[in-house]
Design a protein around this motif. Structure first.
Motif, PDB file in Angstrom:
ATOM      1  N   THR A   1       0.827  -1.213   0.000  1.00  0.00           N
ATOM      2  CA  THR A   1       0.000   0.000   0.000  1.00  0.00           C
ATOM      3  C   THR A   1       0.858   1.259   0.000  1.00  0.00           C
ATOM      4  O   THR A   1       1.935   1.271   0.577  1.00  0.00           O
ATOM      5  CB  THR A   1      -0.898   0.027   1.253  1.00  0.00           C
ATOM      6  N   ASP A   2       0.334   2.290  -0.643  1.00  0.00           N
ATOM      7  CA  ASP A   2       0.923   3.621  -0.565  1.00  0.00           C
ATOM      8  C   ASP A   2       0.006   4.472   0.306  1.00  0.00           C
ATOM      9  O   ASP A   2      -1.193   4.594   0.011  1.00  0.00           O
ATOM     10  CB  ASP A   2       1.028   4.274  -1.934  1.00  0.00           C
ATOM     11  N   TYR A   3       0.573   5.070   1.356  1.00  0.00           N
ATOM     12  CA  TYR A   3      -0.202   5.959   2.212  1.00  0.00           C
ATOM     13  C   TYR A   3       0.228   7.396   1.950  1.00  0.00           C
ATOM     14  O   TYR A   3       1.422   7.670   1.752  1.00  0.00           O
ATOM     15  CB  TYR A   3       0.036   5.632   3.694  1.00  0.00           C
ATOM     16  N   TRP A   4      -0.751   8.301   1.981  1.00  0.00           N
ATOM     17  CA  TRP A   4      -0.481   9.719   1.737  1.00  0.00           C
ATOM     18  C   TRP A   4      -1.115  10.579   2.817  1.00  0.00           C
ATOM     19  O   TRP A   4      -2.203  10.271   3.307  1.00  0.00           O
ATOM     20  CB  TRP A   4      -1.050  10.147   0.381  1.00  0.00           C
ATOM     21  N   GLY A   5      -0.437  11.668   3.126  1.00  0.00           N
ATOM     22  CA  GLY A   5      -1.014  12.654   4.015  1.00  0.00           C
ATOM     23  C   GLY A   5      -1.856  13.647   3.231  1.00  0.00           C
ATOM     24  O   GLY A   5      -1.919  13.595   2.000  1.00  0.00           O
ATOM     25  N   GLN A   6      -2.457  14.572   3.961  1.00  0.00           N
ATOM     26  CA  GLN A   6      -3.357  15.533   3.322  1.00  0.00           C
ATOM     27  C   GLN A   6      -2.624  16.758   2.799  1.00  0.00           C
ATOM     28  O   GLN A   6      -3.191  17.562   2.055  1.00  0.00           O
ATOM     29  CB  GLN A   6      -4.441  15.979   4.318  1.00  0.00           C
ATOM     30  N   GLY A   7      -1.369  16.907   3.188  1.00  0.00           N
ATOM     31  CA  GLY A   7      -0.567  18.019   2.700  1.00  0.00           C
ATOM     32  C   GLY A   7      -0.491  19.175   3.680  1.00  0.00           C
ATOM     33  O   GLY A   7      -1.409  19.408   4.465  1.00  0.00           O
ATOM     34  N   THR A   8       0.618  19.891   3.624  1.00  0.00           N
ATOM     35  CA  THR A   8       0.800  21.092   4.435  1.00  0.00           C
ATOM     36  C   THR A   8       1.412  22.178   3.543  1.00  0.00           C
ATOM     37  O   THR A   8       2.326  21.904   2.772  1.00  0.00           O
ATOM     38  CB  THR A   8       1.670  20.816   5.670  1.00  0.00           C
TER      39      THR A   8
END
Length: 117
Positions: A104-111
């Motif tokens: 799996t690739d997990y991503w954050g929502q960004g800053t």
């Protein structure tokens, strides 16, 4: 459920520094690499820095010598950092962290990082 939450972004003057953090909640196993990407307005998302499970690092040419990626795992909590020094206006972008496992690739929502001249 795994979530990645970035923090540390903001507004800084050119030449300044920021430290981004990405904290992972939930259990993540078999990590291949951790990475930071960024996306400026009107541009494609690009890789900024990555660190493999073995500790090898790779940086975009535009940030070499200025940015440093690091990681920690304390009491099962996974965190990825991006120390950004000598910031330039062209570093302005939304920065995203990513954790890639064998499945799996997990991503954050960004800053948001904004560097003023």
């Amino acid at each position: 459920q795994v979530q990645l939450v970035e923090s540390g972004g903001g507004l800084v003057q050119a030449g300044g520094s920021l430290r981004l953090s990405c904290a992972a909640s939930g259990s993540i196993f078999s990590i291949n690499r951790r990475a930071w990407y960024r996306q400026a307005p009107g541009k494609q998302r690009e890789l900024v820095a990555e660190i493999t499970s073995g500790g090898s690092t790779n940086y975009a040419d535009s940030v070499k010598g200025r940015f440093t990626i690091s990681r920690s795992r304390d009491n099962g909590k996974i965190t990825v950092y991006l120390q950004m020094n000598s910031l330039k206006p062209e570093d302005t972008a939304v920065y995203y962290c990513s954790i890639v496992t064998t499945s799996t690739d997990y991503w954050g929502q960004g800053t948001q990082v904004t560097v003023s001249s």
